[in-house]
Design an enzyme around this catalytic site. Structure first.
Site, PDB file in Angstrom:
ATOM      1  N   ILE A   1       4.013  -6.734   5.400  1.00  0.00           N
ATOM      2  CA  ILE A   1       4.305  -5.571   4.544  1.00  0.00           C
ATOM      3  C   ILE A   1       4.811  -6.047   3.175  1.00  0.00           C
ATOM      4  CG2 ILE A   1       4.628  -3.841   6.336  1.00  0.00           C
ATOM      5  CD1 ILE A   1       7.667  -4.426   6.193  1.00  0.00           C
TER       6      ILE A   1
ATOM      7  N   SER B   1       5.390  -4.702  -3.921  1.00  0.00           N
ATOM      8  CA  SER B   1       5.121  -5.031  -5.314  1.00  0.00           C
ATOM      9  C   SER B   1       5.341  -3.811  -6.185  1.00  0.00           C
ATOM     10  CB  SER B   1       3.678  -5.528  -5.500  1.00  0.00           C
ATOM     11  OG  SER B   1       3.452  -5.864  -6.868  1.00  0.00           O
TER      12      SER B   1
ATOM     13  N   TYR C   1      17.208   2.729   2.182  1.00  0.00           N
ATOM     14  CA  TYR C   1      16.440   2.380   0.981  1.00  0.00           C
ATOM     15  C   TYR C   1      16.610   3.417  -0.123  1.00  0.00           C
ATOM     16  CZ  TYR C   1      13.825  -1.113   3.746  1.00  0.00           C
ATOM     17  OH  TYR C   1      13.466  -2.187   4.532  1.00  0.00           O
TER      18      TYR C   1
ATOM     19  N   ASN D   1      -3.189  -7.598  -2.820  1.00  0.00           N
ATOM     20  CA  ASN D   1      -2.586  -7.832  -1.511  1.00  0.00           C
ATOM     21  C   ASN D   1      -3.384  -7.269  -0.348  1.00  0.00           C
ATOM     22  OD1 ASN D   1      -0.454  -9.181  -2.685  1.00  0.00           O
ATOM     23  ND2 ASN D   1       0.988  -7.470  -2.563  1.00  0.00           N
TER      24      ASN D   1
ATOM     25  N   ARG E   1      -1.260  -5.907  -8.343  1.00  0.00           N
ATOM     26  CA  ARG E   1      -0.871  -6.744  -7.208  1.00  0.00           C
ATOM     27  C   ARG E   1      -1.105  -6.010  -5.887  1.00  0.00           C
ATOM     28  NH1 ARG E   1       2.523 -10.913  -7.597  1.00  0.00           N
ATOM     29  NH2 ARG E   1       1.315 -11.329  -9.479  1.00  0.00           N
TER      30      ARG E   1
ATOM     31  N   LEU F   1       5.597 -13.208   1.546  1.00  0.00           N
ATOM     32  CA  LEU F   1       5.210 -14.203   0.541  1.00  0.00           C
ATOM     33  C   LEU F   1       6.379 -15.100   0.156  1.00  0.00           C
ATOM     34  CD1 LEU F   1       3.047 -11.864  -1.723  1.00  0.00           C
ATOM     35  CD2 LEU F   1       2.258 -13.422   0.064  1.00  0.00           C
TER      36      LEU F   1
END
Length: 277
Positions: free
Chosen positions: A226, A229, A47, A238, A234, A186
């Site tokens: 997990i 955003s 990442y 969440n 948000r 989502l």
């Protein structure tokens, strides 16, 4: 924060996904999420943000032992020796003494699974990780990994949302008392949120469609989500899913959407996915 208890691990059921978050924005979002009550952070060696996640954790002032930190070893680094080195490098970047959970990010058909699982156990035995698990493992491969591991695996992190049928993987996780951690929980959002099963539930409960979907995740036994955003508002939305409960009928109606079986993340290195149940 609500936890699932799986094979000795207490995993907060809502975590912060950090894929694609980098630099100061990532650190600030991590710190802000922790200030809102998040206690679960998810990152990965590829990442390019582990140092940013670690900085956000330190900046937040939340005690290290109160936060469940997960990272992952990339598929090219899961051979014995490589896997341990990857874990060490992740710890250095995060500036942590130990991980709460280390996952094999993707299976690799070029590297025997037995060696990878043995190396994963070595990381746990050395104290570099409190718990170990896998990611993107279909059900048969998951059962094999569980069989090969001396220590219990605690999680399989997979793509999961109401549009994707993960019945077989979920059953395999339950059989092994593992959490199924949903990334992309989502889906792609808009198309999913337009479904009457979700929109109607949102109106009944006075919640957003995203909150309905996340509540659907955490009401499933062993379910963890997990969401990621870049927007602070948000993040607050969440995690605000613990003051209501979906009815049995609402859970069933949302679960029926899986018949579409729409997968977002299918790579050329993906394993053979399970067929729909």
């Amino acid at each position: 924060m609500h936890n699932v208890m799986v094979n000795g691990a207490a995993i907060p059921v809502i975590g912060l996904g950090t894929w694609m978050l980098k630099g100061e924005m990532c650190s600030e979002l991590v710190a802000h999420a922790l200030s809102l009550g998040y206690r679960h952070l998810d990152t990965g060696s590829t990442y390019d943000n582990e140092s940013d996640v670690g900085e956000g954790l330190r900046f937040s002032g939340v005690p290290r032992d109160d936060v469940f930190v997960t990272t992952k070893v990339w598929l090219t680094d899961i051979a014995p020796g490589d896997l341990e080195r990857s874990a060490e490098e992740s710890l250095k970047r995060l500036e942590l003494d130990t991980l709460d959970l280390l996952l094999i990010h993707w299976p690799n058909p070029e590297i025997p699974l037995a060696g990878s699982i043995k190396a994963l156990n070595a990381v746990r035995d050395s104290g570099m990780a409190r718990h170990i698990g896998v990611s993107n493992f279909p059900s048969v491969m998951l059962a094999e990994a569980v069989h090969l591991s001396d220590a219990p695996l605690v999680a399989n992190q997979v793509e999961y949302h109401p549009f994707l049928d993960q019945t077989k993987v979920y059953a395999a996780c339950r059989a092994a008392n593992m959490a199924m951690v949903a990334y992309a929980p989502l889906g792609r959002g808009e198309a999913l949120f337009k479904q009457p099963a979700i929109g109607d539930a949102a109106r009944r409960h006075g919640k957003s469609s995203a909150q309905i979907v996340l509540r659907w995740h955490v009401q499933q036994k062993g379910g963890v989500a997990i969401p990621r955003s870049e927007r602070k508002e948000r993040l607050a939305e969440n995690i605000d899913v613990f003051d209501f409960e979906l009815s049995g009928g609402e859970m069933i109606a949302i679960s029926r959407l899986r018949s579409r079986n729409l997968r977002i993340y299918d790579r050329d290195y993906s394993p053979q996915w399970d067929e729909p149940a």
